[in-house]
Design an enzyme around this catalytic site. Structure first.
Site, PDB file in Angstrom:
ATOM      1  N   ASP A  32       0.853  -1.185   0.000  1.00  0.00           N
ATOM      2  CA  ASP A  32       0.000   0.000   0.000  1.00  0.00           C
ATOM      3  C   ASP A  32       0.895   1.243   0.000  1.00  0.00           C
ATOM      4  O   ASP A  32       1.905   1.301   0.707  1.00  0.00           O
ATOM      5  CB  ASP A  32      -0.906   0.000   1.235  1.00  0.00           C
ATOM      6  N   GLY A  95     -15.682   2.696   4.067  1.00  0.00           N
ATOM      7  CA  GLY A  95     -14.473   3.475   3.813  1.00  0.00           C
ATOM      8  C   GLY A  95     -13.731   3.066   2.557  1.00  0.00           C
ATOM      9  O   GLY A  95     -12.543   3.343   2.413  1.00  0.00           O
ATOM     10  N   HIS A 102     -10.295  -5.374  -2.998  1.00  0.00           N
ATOM     11  CA  HIS A 102      -8.945  -5.543  -2.454  1.00  0.00           C
ATOM     12  C   HIS A 102      -9.022  -5.978  -1.003  1.00  0.00           C
ATOM     13  O   HIS A 102      -9.887  -5.552  -0.242  1.00  0.00           O
ATOM     14  CB  HIS A 102      -8.109  -4.264  -2.587  1.00  0.00           C
TER      15      HIS A 102
HETATM   16  P1  AMP Z   1      -9.712   1.403   0.540  1.00  0.00           P
HETATM   17  O1  AMP Z   1      -9.787   2.718   1.266  1.00  0.00           O
HETATM   18  O2  AMP Z   1     -10.122   0.227   1.339  1.00  0.00           O
HETATM   19  O3  AMP Z   1     -10.454   1.491  -0.796  1.00  0.00           O
HETATM   20  O4  AMP Z   1      -8.195   1.151   0.226  1.00  0.00           O
HETATM   21  C1  AMP Z   1      -7.547   1.675  -0.882  1.00  0.00           C
HETATM   22  C2  AMP Z   1      -6.089   1.643  -0.553  1.00  0.00           C
HETATM   23  O5  AMP Z   1      -5.373   1.815  -1.758  1.00  0.00           O
HETATM   24  C3  AMP Z   1      -5.617   2.727   0.399  1.00  0.00           C
HETATM   25  O6  AMP Z   1      -5.044   2.120   1.557  1.00  0.00           O
HETATM   26  C4  AMP Z   1      -4.592   3.506  -0.405  1.00  0.00           C
HETATM   27  O7  AMP Z   1      -3.505   3.933   0.367  1.00  0.00           O
HETATM   28  C5  AMP Z   1      -4.178   2.488  -1.444  1.00  0.00           C
HETATM   29  N1  AMP Z   1      -3.657   3.018  -2.696  1.00  0.00           N
HETATM   30  C6  AMP Z   1      -4.178   4.003  -3.459  1.00  0.00           C
HETATM   31  N2  AMP Z   1      -3.439   4.205  -4.557  1.00  0.00           N
HETATM   32  C7  AMP Z   1      -2.413   3.300  -4.488  1.00  0.00           C
HETATM   33  C8  AMP Z   1      -1.300   3.017  -5.323  1.00  0.00           C
HETATM   34  N3  AMP Z   1      -1.072   3.684  -6.465  1.00  0.00           N
HETATM   35  N4  AMP Z   1      -0.446   2.042  -4.942  1.00  0.00           N
HETATM   36  C9  AMP Z   1      -0.647   1.363  -3.786  1.00  0.00           C
HETATM   37  N5  AMP Z   1      -1.691   1.580  -2.966  1.00  0.00           N
HETATM   38  C10 AMP Z   1      -2.560   2.553  -3.307  1.00  0.00           C
END
Ligand code: AMP
Length: 116
Positions: A32, A95, A102
């Site tokens: 992440d 959230g 994922h």
């Molecule tokens: P959620 O809030 O459950 O939808 O989680 C989405 C996650 O994706 C968050 O923890 C972000 O930090 C992560 N995220 C967003 N863009 C990227 C990226 N380019 N590479 C890795 N993680 C990402």
């Protein structure tokens, strides 16, 4: 699918970089970008599925594979002995910020319960 690609679909298509820790024909795991624990990895299916609520009957094998892969990724990360948390945020109140299914794998510190 006519909508714009999600950030995770761009990672799957290797259009943007990610620190990949595991990949097979069905799924991908990468660190992440904004870690909430010393180890914070996201495990995603390569198929475009919005979230757990969007899984369909035809995704049964894929969903099982994804769950089975959590332990494998955790072992490869070396966090299986101390334990970890697996989280799937779903929809607005959950959230969820990226509309591609994922599983967060969080480890490396004592995690609080209940979560915020
Ligand atoms: P959620 O809030 O459950 O939808 O989680 C989405 C996650 O994706 C968050 O923890 C972000 O930090 C992560 N995220 C967003 N863009 C990227 C990226 N380019 N590479 C890795 N993680 C990402």
């Amino acid at each position: 699918m006519s909508q714009e690609k999600t950030i995770f679909k761009k990672i799957i298509d290797k259009e943007i970089p990610a620190e990949i820790v595991y990949e097979d024909e069905l799924c991908l795991a990468f660190h992440d970008v904004s870690p909430q624990a010393p180890v914070h990895v996201l495990l995603i299916p390569k198929k475009e599925i919005v979230n757990v609520a969007s899984l369909e009957e035809e995704d049964r094998v894929l969903a099982g594979h994804l769950l089975m892969t959590v332990g494998k990724v955790a072992r490869e990360l070396g966090v299986d002995q101390d334990g970890y948390r697996v989280v799937a945020n779903c929809g607005l109140n959950g959230g969820q910020s990226v509309d591609h299914l994922h599983l967060h794998i969080l480890a490396g510190r004592q995690l609080n319960w209940p979560p915020g």
